[in-house]
Design an enzyme around this catalytic site. Structure first.
Site, PDB file in Angstrom:
ATOM      1  N   SER A 246       0.850  -1.192   0.000  1.00  0.00           N
ATOM      2  CA  SER A 246       0.000   0.000   0.000  1.00  0.00           C
ATOM      3  C   SER A 246       0.879   1.233   0.000  1.00  0.00           C
ATOM      4  O   SER A 246       2.074   1.171   0.280  1.00  0.00           O
ATOM      5  CB  SER A 246      -0.887   0.011   1.237  1.00  0.00           C
ATOM      6  OG  SER A 246      -0.083   0.247   2.381  1.00  0.00           O
ATOM      7  N   LYS A 247       0.237   2.350  -0.325  1.00  0.00           N
ATOM      8  CA  LYS A 247       0.973   3.603  -0.344  1.00  0.00           C
ATOM      9  C   LYS A 247       1.509   3.939   1.039  1.00  0.00           C
ATOM     10  O   LYS A 247       2.631   4.391   1.200  1.00  0.00           O
ATOM     11  CB  LYS A 247       0.076   4.724  -0.871  1.00  0.00           C
ATOM     12  CG  LYS A 247      -0.024   4.664  -2.391  1.00  0.00           C
ATOM     13  CD  LYS A 247      -1.242   5.367  -2.928  1.00  0.00           C
ATOM     14  CE  LYS A 247      -2.433   4.453  -2.932  1.00  0.00           C
ATOM     15  NZ  LYS A 247      -3.483   4.849  -3.866  1.00  0.00           N
ATOM     16  N   GLN A 248       0.668   3.628   2.080  1.00  0.00           N
ATOM     17  CA  GLN A 248       1.115   3.921   3.452  1.00  0.00           C
ATOM     18  C   GLN A 248       2.402   3.170   3.784  1.00  0.00           C
ATOM     19  O   GLN A 248       3.239   3.654   4.514  1.00  0.00           O
ATOM     20  CB  GLN A 248       0.061   3.513   4.500  1.00  0.00           C
ATOM     21  CG  GLN A 248      -1.178   4.352   4.500  1.00  0.00           C
ATOM     22  CD  GLN A 248      -2.272   3.685   3.655  1.00  0.00           C
ATOM     23  OE1 GLN A 248      -2.033   3.359   2.489  1.00  0.00           O
ATOM     24  NE2 GLN A 248      -3.440   3.487   4.221  1.00  0.00           N
ATOM     25  N   GLY A 250       4.644   2.468   1.710  1.00  0.00           N
ATOM     26  CA  GLY A 250       5.727   2.878   0.825  1.00  0.00           C
ATOM     27  C   GLY A 250       5.879   2.048  -0.432  1.00  0.00           C
ATOM     28  O   GLY A 250       6.991   1.900  -0.956  1.00  0.00           O
TER      29      GLY A 250
END
Ligand code: GLU
Length: 303
Positions: A246-248, A250
């Site tokens: 996920s973007k969270q 990275g």
């Protein structure tokens, strides 16, 4: 196999460009629509403005274009559809299904503590129902949907094409959930249900992390007299540490200098057979045939 009426969609939140994980959801929803001879729509879910990254929507559209995943209609932006969400909320409120809530987070914690609930870290909070019968003189902050009661709990039984039979006691697991937040932001649940209904979506294909949202969406569909789509929740792509990509966490944006390599990786995550076709349309056609063999067979066991 062609189904007369199939409408699928990919509904990314523009919190960043596509990464290897979100491509899996995009590709799977596209393949499922194509395998059913249906239409595939794209909806940018940008209601939560503080979480959106300016320009990410255009970047996602561009990435999908390079990958050959082109929607059959112009994309929709949820941020331009707030009047429709308000209309749905007005209807729910007029019928007494939704109600204004004046509780702050602290009020909710205090009410739950008074009821003897201990708060464990990361535990979902079930709304204690303080404002169900009125605001008790507090100003309205948010709007909530009624989800049954102690005497008459709402239990949602539903079927997932991959996970099989599912059940959730919505009253006890979730409680009266938010439709519009205190800061005026429309909840994902309301926007997704209103848009799936207005766009005529018949099939939802998305990541398994959203499976536990489905009972809320099914309940909301019933309150709005909207038809329920068919659901398929796919396994998540995990990183080397076993965490959801996920973007969270990275995840790097997709490298699109080699679109076929990105598609091949997504197809592997979907457990599709190796497909070494060297051109994009040919690769997609072969992947569609493989998908059809796997996911459009009439009666199939859950896997
Ligand atoms: N916008 C949601 C997300 O990116 C997905 C919504 C859905 O597919 O229902 O997580």
């Amino acid at each position: 196999m062609s189904q007369e009426h199939y409408v699928g969609r990919f509904a990314p939140s523009p919190t960043g460009p596509l990464h290897a994980g979100s491509l899996v959801a995009a590709l799977a929803s596209w393949l499922d629509a194509r395998a059913h001879g249906g239409r595939w729509l794209l909806r940018i879910e940008d209601t939560d403005a503080p979480r959106c990254v300016p320009g990410a929507d255009r970047e996602i559209l561009g990435q999908l274009g390079v990958l050959g995943l082109v929607p059959d209609e112009p994309p929709l932006w949820q941020s331009r559809r707030t009047a429709l969400y308000q209309q749905a909320l007005d209807g729910l409120a007029a019928r007494g299904q939704a109600y204004p809530c004046g509780c702050t987070r602290r009020d909710i914690e205090a009410a739950l503590a008074a009821q003897g609930h201990e708060h464990r870290r990361h535990e979902e909070r079930v709304y204690p129902g303080t404002c169900r019968d009125g605001l008790h003189g507090k100003p309205a902050r948010a709007w909530r949907l009624r989800c049954g009661s102690e005497e008459e709990p709402v239990v949602i039984d539903w079927h997932d094409r991959r996970l099989g039979a599912q059940r959730q006691d919505l009253t006890h697991a979730v409680g009266d959930f938010i439709l519009k937040r205190a800061d005026g932001i429309w909840s994902y649940q309301l926007a997704v249900v209103v848009d799936d209904a207005l766009q005529g979506v018949t099939h939802v294909v998305r990541g398994e992390d959203l499976a536990d949202n489905t009972p809320r969406q099914l309940w909301l569909q019933r309150q709005l007299a909207a038809p329920a789509p068919t659901y398929l929740h796919l396994p998540l792509v995990l990183d080397a540490r076993g965490e959801k990509l996920s973007k969270q966490h990275g995840a790097p944006p997709l490298a699109l200098d080699d679109p076929l390599a990105a598609l091949r990786a997504a197809a592997r995550a979907l457990d599709l057979p190796e497909n070494d076709t060297g051109d994009l349309p040919g690769w997609l056609a072969r992947a569609t045939a493989a998908w059809a063999r796997r996911w459009t067979a009439p009666a199939r066991a859950a896997r």
